[in-house]
Design a protein around this motif. Structure first.
Motif, PDB file in Angstrom:
ATOM      1  N   ARG A   1      16.560  35.609  27.769  1.00  0.00           N
ATOM      2  CA  ARG A   1      16.258  36.798  28.580  1.00  0.00           C
ATOM      3  C   ARG A   1      15.475  37.843  27.802  1.00  0.00           C
ATOM      4  NH1 ARG A   1      21.771  36.964  27.478  1.00  0.00           N
ATOM      5  NH2 ARG A   1      22.514  38.797  26.322  1.00  0.00           N
ATOM      6  N   TYR A   2      15.421  37.730  26.471  1.00  0.00           N
ATOM      7  CA  TYR A   2      14.673  38.683  25.657  1.00  0.00           C
ATOM      8  C   TYR A   2      13.221  38.263  25.440  1.00  0.00           C
ATOM      9  CZ  TYR A   2      19.413  40.194  24.556  1.00  0.00           C
ATOM     10  OH  TYR A   2      20.721  40.622  24.639  1.00  0.00           O
ATOM     11  N   GLY A   3      12.824  37.107  25.960  1.00  0.00           N
ATOM     12  CA  GLY A   3      11.460  36.642  25.790  1.00  0.00           C
ATOM     13  C   GLY A   3      11.395  35.408  24.908  1.00  0.00           C
ATOM     14  N   LYS A   4      10.285  34.719  25.011  1.00  0.00           N
ATOM     15  CA  LYS A   4      10.128  33.469  24.280  1.00  0.00           C
ATOM     16  C   LYS A   4      10.106  33.691  22.766  1.00  0.00           C
ATOM     17  CE  LYS A   4       7.412  31.506  28.087  1.00  0.00           C
ATOM     18  NZ  LYS A   4       6.111  30.891  28.468  1.00  0.00           N
ATOM     19  N   LYS A   5       9.344  34.680  22.335  1.00  0.00           N
ATOM     20  CA  LYS A   5       9.208  34.903  20.905  1.00  0.00           C
ATOM     21  C   LYS A   5      10.527  35.329  20.284  1.00  0.00           C
ATOM     22  CE  LYS A   5       6.371  37.372  17.542  1.00  0.00           C
ATOM     23  NZ  LYS A   5       5.270  38.357  17.352  1.00  0.00           N
ATOM     24  N   ARG A   6      11.258  36.203  20.955  1.00  0.00           N
ATOM     25  CA  ARG A   6      12.549  36.664  20.428  1.00  0.00           C
ATOM     26  C   ARG A   6      13.541  35.499  20.344  1.00  0.00           C
ATOM     27  NH1 ARG A   6      15.901  41.229  20.973  1.00  0.00           N
ATOM     28  NH2 ARG A   6      17.860  40.759  19.891  1.00  0.00           N
ATOM     29  N   ALA A   7      13.553  34.629  21.346  1.00  0.00           N
ATOM     30  CA  ALA A   7      14.469  33.492  21.333  1.00  0.00           C
ATOM     31  C   ALA A   7      14.138  32.542  20.188  1.00  0.00           C
ATOM     32  CB  ALA A   7      14.409  32.769  22.666  1.00  0.00           C
ATOM     33  N   MET A   8      12.853  32.295  19.952  1.00  0.00           N
ATOM     34  CA  MET A   8      12.467  31.408  18.858  1.00  0.00           C
ATOM     35  C   MET A   8      12.759  32.035  17.498  1.00  0.00           C
ATOM     36  SD  MET A   8       8.888  29.976  20.501  1.00  0.00           S
ATOM     37  CE  MET A   8       8.500  28.948  19.112  1.00  0.00           C
ATOM     38  N   GLU A   9      12.587  33.327  17.374  1.00  0.00           N
ATOM     39  CA  GLU A   9      12.934  33.993  16.119  1.00  0.00           C
ATOM     40  C   GLU A   9      14.433  33.920  15.851  1.00  0.00           C
ATOM     41  OE1 GLU A   9       9.384  37.403  16.081  1.00  0.00           O
ATOM     42  OE2 GLU A   9      11.438  37.917  16.663  1.00  0.00           O
ATOM     43  N   GLU A  10      15.233  34.098  16.873  1.00  0.00           N
ATOM     44  CA  GLU A  10      16.683  34.002  16.688  1.00  0.00           C
ATOM     45  C   GLU A  10      17.088  32.583  16.323  1.00  0.00           C
ATOM     46  OE1 GLU A  10      20.500  35.402  16.383  1.00  0.00           O
ATOM     47  OE2 GLU A  10      18.621  36.523  16.658  1.00  0.00           O
ATOM     48  N   LEU A  11      16.444  31.593  16.938  1.00  0.00           N
ATOM     49  CA  LEU A  11      16.730  30.203  16.593  1.00  0.00           C
ATOM     50  C   LEU A  11      16.346  29.910  15.153  1.00  0.00           C
ATOM     51  CD1 LEU A  11      17.552  27.324  17.367  1.00  0.00           C
ATOM     52  CD2 LEU A  11      15.241  26.967  18.245  1.00  0.00           C
ATOM     53  N   LEU A  12      15.207  30.433  14.717  1.00  0.00           N
ATOM     54  CA  LEU A  12      14.792  30.246  13.327  1.00  0.00           C
ATOM     55  C   LEU A  12      15.787  30.881  12.371  1.00  0.00           C
ATOM     56  CD1 LEU A  12      12.676  29.235  11.325  1.00  0.00           C
ATOM     57  CD2 LEU A  12      11.453  31.394  11.642  1.00  0.00           C
ATOM     58  N   SER A  13      16.323  32.040  12.740  1.00  0.00           N
ATOM     59  CA  SER A  13      17.326  32.687  11.899  1.00  0.00           C
ATOM     60  C   SER A  13      18.585  31.830  11.777  1.00  0.00           C
ATOM     61  CB  SER A  13      17.667  34.064  12.475  1.00  0.00           C
ATOM     62  OG  SER A  13      18.703  34.674  11.738  1.00  0.00           O
ATOM     63  N   VAL A  14      19.000  31.243  12.863  1.00  0.00           N
ATOM     64  CA  VAL A  14      20.182  30.374  12.825  1.00  0.00           C
ATOM     65  C   VAL A  14      19.920  29.140  11.965  1.00  0.00           C
ATOM     66  CG1 VAL A  14      21.703  28.933  14.241  1.00  0.00           C
ATOM     67  CG2 VAL A  14      21.040  31.191  15.053  1.00  0.00           C
ATOM     68  N   LEU A  15      18.738  28.556  12.104  1.00  0.00           N
ATOM     69  CA  LEU A  15      18.406  27.381  11.303  1.00  0.00           C
ATOM     70  C   LEU A  15      18.356  27.712   9.813  1.00  0.00           C
ATOM     71  CD1 LEU A  15      15.600  25.714  13.482  1.00  0.00           C
ATOM     72  CD2 LEU A  15      18.009  25.111  13.353  1.00  0.00           C
ATOM     73  N   LYS A  16      17.796  28.857   9.463  1.00  0.00           N
ATOM     74  CA  LYS A  16      17.742  29.247   8.043  1.00  0.00           C
ATOM     75  C   LYS A  16      19.135  29.516   7.509  1.00  0.00           C
ATOM     76  CE  LYS A  16      13.049  31.124   7.954  1.00  0.00           C
ATOM     77  NZ  LYS A  16      12.200  32.328   7.736  1.00  0.00           N
ATOM     78  N   GLY A  17      20.005  30.084   8.337  1.00  0.00           N
ATOM     79  CA  GLY A  17      21.382  30.302   7.892  1.00  0.00           C
ATOM     80  C   GLY A  17      22.099  28.994   7.599  1.00  0.00           C
ATOM     81  N   ARG A  18      21.876  27.997   8.410  1.00  0.00           N
ATOM     82  CA  ARG A  18      22.484  26.696   8.144  1.00  0.00           C
ATOM     83  C   ARG A  18      21.880  26.040   6.912  1.00  0.00           C
ATOM     84  NH1 ARG A  18      25.323  23.729  12.294  1.00  0.00           N
ATOM     85  NH2 ARG A  18      25.814  25.096  14.041  1.00  0.00           N
TER      86      ARG A  18
END
Length: 526
Positions: free
Chosen positions: A445-462
């Motif tokens: 709901r925050y937009g495509k770019k924001r969702a992909m950035e959040e996903l990248l953050s989760v992947l880097k955390g793992r």
């Protein structure tokens, strides 16, 4: 004008006079003979032959009429100019058909066949035991006489097969589960059903595209292999084993297979099956063109290896205590009479041949815990590893949840850097498609770019957690989470086994207490 009407009246009078003379000279019996002779002469000189397929054959419904109607509906939507549109009960799509007295040209094996839908008014009988429709419906097939012996049997078989396939694809698919305790419903069936509405398809399934195409090709080969299985002398069935960590899409894979093949699903709950005979009865009540599913086979019931002796023979249980509240020994024995041998015969024994075109699907999180006899070919023909999310699977998830296709992901300007970073991080993060889906759903709901950035953050955390000493810690946490999940499944799926174990422990404690009391009494007497 008056002269014209006079000439017309004279012509009509002459025609009536000629008709009366004709009827007087040629009696009705002679006219019928002449008409029959002309009809036979016409058929002899014609290069076509005609076949009538009526809706009602005598007093019963003609099955071929319904098959022809369904068969012509597939080509009537693009060929005919006037159509009838309908939607049968419990159907998932609309059906096209020929209108009254309309024609349709079909081709089969290079031969032209002309169909005509003939509808006439039925004369009302004076008396009838069975009321008939007001209209008499039927199809007339016209083919060349020279092609009659060459295509007619094959053409009719082809019509029946296509009609059966259309009927199966149009009707509503069902999801079955076995009744609790093997009880029967009012119709004598041990299965309970609900409509199957799962939207998963192979297009939306997040997995490696090469493996996906391999599965689709194997399913197509199976559905078209009836003659092949008959020739080699094997039952027309196929076994699939789906294994991998939780959240990798095993259930979605089963739903995609059912939607692709238009098969019903039988979800077999082994904890509700007490004996091998109940398992065989359940198998006999399944239909063809179905998928029989046993999920989490490694933790649904305790199936021991056939080669190892049973635990009861190594450590015999104490003798039963004379307690009226305790269940009889026969009931306890029947509750544990489901064996691995019975399950193997269910999938690959003589009873597995009581039906055709069926698929067996087993799922597990730990393939190493399964008996080797269950994994061999013939029972589980294809082993499918549902692994962690890869970059091709990630692109499918981004397309599903964010609406970005492959060209937009590869050629996008703003998201180009993000896509490259996601590609580098997803393989090393070892994240399941379910976890990726949850991140995308939460942030879409925050937009495509924001969702992909959040996903990248989760992947880097793992990734950071898996580096250095965090790798062992993450794997240990993941192992503990899997063990907790399996314990919860065993607690939910096997309440009867737990209650029987508690009952045995109580019997052992009571027997030990009784033995101690007798020992103390003997010592006091001495």
């Amino acid at each position: 004008m008056k002269e014209v009407w006079t000439s017309v009246a004279s012509l009509l009078g002459a025609f009536a006079f000629f008709q009366s003379v004709l009827h007087a000279v040629f009696p009705p019996e002679l006219r019928q003979v002449i008409a029959k002779f002309l009809h036979r002469a016409f058929n002899f000189l014609s290069s076509y032959c005609y076949f009538d397929i009526t809706e009602i054959d005598g007093v019963s419904t003609n099955e071929l009429y319904g098959a022809v109607q369904l068969y012509l509906s597939s080509s009537a939507s693009v060929s005919a100019s006037r159509l009838s549109l309908s939607r049968p009960l419990n159907s998932s799509s609309f059906t096209f058909g020929l209108s009254n007295n309309d024609r349709l040209v079909d081709s089969f094996s290079g031969t032209t066949a002309i169909w005509e839908h003939v509808v006439t008014q039925r004369p009302s009988p004076s008396f009838s035991w069975r009321p008939l429709p007001d209209e008499k419906r039927g199809f007339t097939l016209r083919i060349c006489k020279k092609d009659k012996s060459r295509i007619l049997p094959c053409y009719l078989d082809h019509i029946m097969e296509v009609a059966a396939d259309i009927r199966r694809r149009n009707q509503e698919r069902l999801l079955y589960t076995n009744s609790r305790g093997g009880s029967m419903d009012t119709r004598g069936h041990p299965w309970e059903s609900v409509p199957f509405k799962h939207p998963s398809t192979f297009e939306t399934l997040a997995m490696d595209p090469i493996l996906k195409e391999d599965i689709i090709s194997d399913l197509r080969s199976f559905t078209a292999g009836q003659s092949f299985y008959q020739k080699i002398g094997r039952a027309w069935k196929r076994g699939y084993l789906l294994y991998g960590p939780p959240g990798t899409g095993k259930s979605s894979m089963i739903a995609a297979m059912a939607n692709f093949l238009c098969y019903d699903i039988y979800d077999l709950e082994l904890t509700e099956v007490h004996t091998n005979s109940e398992l065989r009865k359940l198998l006999m009540k399944t239909t063809s063109k179905s998928i029989i599913v046993i999920e989490d086979i490694d933790c649904s019931v305790s199936l021991t290896n056939r080669g190892s002796p049973p635990q009861a023979a190594v450590h015999p249980p104490p003798p039963p205590v004379d307690d009226p509240s305790s269940p009889p020994a026969s009931a306890a024995a029947s509750a544990k009479s489901l064996t691995l041998s019975g399950l193997l015969n269910f999938t690959d024994g003589l009873w597995s041949c009581c039906g055709s075109e069926r698929i067996f699907v087993f799922t597990t999180n730990h393939v190493e815990k399964l008996d080797s006899a269950l994994l061999r070919s013939g029972r589980m023909d294809m082993h499918i590893h549902m692994s962690y999310c890869s970059f091709p699977a990630l692109k499918i998830l981004i397309k599903n949840y964010l609406g970005m296709d492959g060209d937009e992901l590869e050629n996008g300007k703003d998201e180009d850097v993000l896509v490259r970073e996601l590609e580098a991080a997803v393989e090393a993060a070892e994240i399941t498609p379910a976890d990726v889906s949850e991140v995308l759903i939460k942030n879409r709901r925050y937009g495509k770019k924001r969702a992909m950035e959040e996903l990248l953050s989760v992947l880097k955390g793992r990734m950071m957690g898996r580096r250095g000493g965090g790798n062992a810690r993450v794997s240990m946490c993941r192992k503990e989470a899997d063990e907790e999940e399996e314990q919860e499944k065993r607690a939910l799926d096997s309440p009867k086994e737990e209650s029987s174990e508690k009952l045995e422990e109580a019997c052992e404690e009571k027997q030990g207490t009784k033995t101690g009391i007798e020992g103390r009494q003997g010592g006091s007497q001495d």
